[in-house]
Design a protein around this motif. Structure first.
Motif, PDB file in Angstrom:
ATOM      1  N   GLN A  79      -6.071  -6.248  -8.961  1.00 20.80           N
ATOM      2  CA  GLN A  79      -4.265  -5.560  -8.388  1.00 20.80           C
ATOM      3  C   GLN A  79      -3.912  -4.757  -8.690  1.00 20.80           C
ATOM      4  N   PHE A  80      -3.971  -2.744  -8.064  1.00 24.94           N
ATOM      5  CA  PHE A  80      -3.628  -2.119  -9.199  1.00 24.94           C
ATOM      6  C   PHE A  80      -2.417  -1.463  -8.040  1.00 24.94           C
ATOM      7  N   ASP A 125      -3.211   3.905 -11.105  1.00 17.76           N
ATOM      8  CA  ASP A 125      -4.122   3.661 -11.713  1.00 17.76           C
ATOM      9  C   ASP A 125      -4.337   2.856 -12.843  1.00 17.76           C
ATOM     10  N   PRO A 160     -15.646  -5.100  -9.340  1.00 20.65           N
ATOM     11  CA  PRO A 160     -14.421  -6.253  -9.901  1.00 20.65           C
ATOM     12  C   PRO A 160     -14.558  -6.038 -11.493  1.00 20.65           C
ATOM     13  N   LYS A 164     -10.383   2.949 -12.779  1.00 16.39           N
ATOM     14  CA  LYS A 164      -9.905   2.737 -11.108  1.00 16.39           C
ATOM     15  C   LYS A 164     -11.165   2.258 -10.414  1.00 16.39           C
ATOM     16  N   GLU A 165     -11.632   3.471  -9.714  1.00 10.34           N
ATOM     17  CA  GLU A 165     -12.467   3.660  -8.989  1.00 10.34           C
ATOM     18  C   GLU A 165     -13.877   2.871  -8.983  1.00 10.34           C
ATOM     19  N   LEU A 217     -12.897  -1.096  -8.106  1.00  9.00           N
ATOM     20  CA  LEU A 217     -12.962  -0.908  -6.913  1.00  9.00           C
ATOM     21  C   LEU A 217     -14.144  -1.403  -6.255  1.00  9.00           C
ATOM     22  N   SER A 219      -9.752 -11.508  -8.382  1.00 11.17           N
ATOM     23  CA  SER A 219      -8.967 -10.217  -7.741  1.00 11.17           C
ATOM     24  C   SER A 219      -8.648  -9.461  -8.920  1.00 11.17           C
ATOM     25  N   VAL A 225      -2.981  -1.444  -3.670  1.00 10.17           N
ATOM     26  CA  VAL A 225      -4.653  -1.907  -3.850  1.00 10.17           C
ATOM     27  C   VAL A 225      -4.812  -2.263  -4.336  1.00 10.17           C
ATOM     28  N   GLY A 226      -6.057  -3.036  -4.295  1.00 12.01           N
ATOM     29  CA  GLY A 226      -6.383  -4.661  -4.386  1.00 12.01           C
ATOM     30  C   GLY A 226      -8.077  -5.619  -4.306  1.00 12.01           C
ATOM     31  N   VAL A 227      -8.817  -5.715  -5.162  1.00 11.97           N
ATOM     32  CA  VAL A 227     -10.564  -5.654  -4.911  1.00 11.97           C
ATOM     33  C   VAL A 227     -10.556  -7.634  -4.756  1.00 11.97           C
ATOM     34  N   SER A 261       1.062  -1.275  -0.243  1.00  6.56           N
ATOM     35  CA  SER A 261      -0.137  -0.026   0.279  1.00  6.56           C
ATOM     36  C   SER A 261       0.982   1.587   0.446  1.00  6.56           C
TER      37      SER A 261
END
Length: 423
Positions: free
Chosen positions: A362-363, A366, A404, A397-398, A401, A360, A346-348, A341
């Motif tokens: 992962q970013f 952006d 996905p 990106k948002e 999140l 999953s 950041v991931g989701v 981080s």
């Protein structure tokens, strides 16, 4: 100009064909060490499933393919290399000179130092010779223990299940395919496999293998204390690059042969590609061995063009894994494990255990740098496209999140944008 290619697997074959197109008048020698026509190891499970015969594993189907290309083939094993004299010594005692050398020797299965691992009932699954031995021992109802549930192990497992054996899989990690799947994803694959009647033991290893009182039966003692009688043990505990012949040479070797963007080693005129090569990662620039066939083919082409005097760079290695496990499709791309981080990571996760669906993302900042998926077979190439293209997602990106599963829409919206487009 004489080009020598050590290795006649997918890397060596693509390199030889690329060299012939790029250097029509040059001499090309391709060396294999198994006494078999060039073949694909990835086809061996299909051979064990009896979906193909041995000829179905061959990389080129016409016997005179390389003769027509004026590529000389040699069955020999390199044992040492003189980089000053540009000479290779082979096990049979003869030498070959070269002007340009490609190391495409691939890798070999690792046999852990387990007492009894050399018994005839203990096999690896890497060569056609291995496949013949397994076919003799893995009969319907045979008790088989497989050590290792990584990428290769899962492919072998599929073939064994198709042969109707009683299968137990033992994995030292805390989940299946731990080197390509997140903890949740690896756990879901384990659950799926168990529903198919295969016993999976994680967080465990094999302590020893002993001959039993029954003919052609061994007793396998696990670290859990369990003792399992087995007709066959298959070791799928990973692979290591074939680099022994490079000892005492100035060719730099770490986990594999270190190469630059041109696939050239620390010694000018010597290149490496495929499973044996350790090349720069697409995102970090750090070297890694990415032992998968698409990377091998890309590296082979780049190396061959540079050997022919046509400067070419590899964009960078992207880790790609696509796996079918008893009908469940899983994949991972890039840095699927994510980034810290404090480094912009950041991931989701999207989890649907009941339907065996998982995603999953992962970013870093952006840009999507990695992904893992299970059961999402449609449009999964969009994940690779976003990652490999290092596409700037901006406001997407948002959105990802939050949801996905919108990755296809993100790909369509952003993939045609220039990489350096301002947010």
């Amino acid at each position: 100009m004489k080009h020598v290619i050590l290795g006649n697997g997918p890397t060596g074959v693509v390199a030889a064909e690329t060299l012939r197109r790029a250097a029509p008048a040059d001499e090309i020698l391709m060396v294999g060490s198994e006494g078999e026509p060039p073949y694909s190891r990835m086809a061996i499970p299909y051979l064990l499933e009896e979906n193909i015969d041995e000829s179905g594993t061959y990389l080129r189907k016409t016997p005179d393919h390389f003769k027509k290309l004026r590529v000389r083939e040699l069955n020999a094993r390199a044992v040492s290399l003189d980089t000053d004299q540009r000479r290779i010594l082979f096990q049979d005692g003869h030498f070959e000179d070269y002007d340009r050398l490609l190391i495409a020797t691939g890798s070999h299965p690792v046999r852990p130092p387990i007492p009894g691992v050399d018994l005839p009932e203990v096999q690896t699954c890497w060569t056609l010779e291995d496949a013949r031995a397994i076919a003799r021992l893995a009969k319907p109802g045979s008790r088989v223990l497989q050590l290792g549930a990584g990428f290769i192990g899962c492919i072998i497992m599929e073939a064994l299940a198709a042969r109707g054996v009683q299968l137990t899989v033992v994995e030292m990690g805390d989940r299946m395919v731990p080197r390509m799947m997140t903890p949740k994803a690896g756990g879901m694959i384990k659950s799926w496999v168990e529903t198919k009647g295969i016993r999976v033991v994680t967080n465990a290893g094999v302590k020893r293998i002993d001959r039993s009182a029954q003919p052609s039966v061994v007793n396998v003692t696990l670290s859990t204390g369990d003792v399992l009688p087995c007709d066959l043990v298959i070791v799928a505990a990973g692979v290591a690059p074939n680099v022994a012949f490079l000892e005492s040479t100035p060719v730099h070797v770490a986990k594999g042969v270190l190469v630059n963007e041109q696939l050239e080693t620390s010694v000018p005129g010597i290149y490496a590609a495929g499973d044996v090569a350790e090349a720069p990662d697409l995102f970090t620039g750090e070297h890694l061995v990415a032992a998968i066939q698409p990377n091998a083919a890309d590296q082979a082409r780049v190396a061959a063009l540079n050997m022919a005097g046509r400067p070419t760079k590899l964009n960078g290695v992207l880790a790609i894994n696509v796996l079918a496990t008893l009908g469940l499709i899983s994949s991972s791309f890039g840095q699927w494990w994510g980034e810290k981080s404090d480094q912009g990571g950041v991931g989701v996760e999207h989890i649907d255990e009941a339907r065996y669906r998982y995603l999953s993302l992962q970013f870093k900042d952006d840009v999507m740098i990695g992904a893992t998926s299970i059961g999402l077979t449609e449009h999964v190439g969009a994940l690779r496209g976003l990652i490999h293209g290092q596409v700037k997602l901006g406001a997407w990106k948002e959105r990802l999140l939050a949801n996905p599963l919108q990755f296809v829409e993100a790909y369509v919206a952003r993939s045609q944008q220039p990489m350096a487009l301002a947010r």
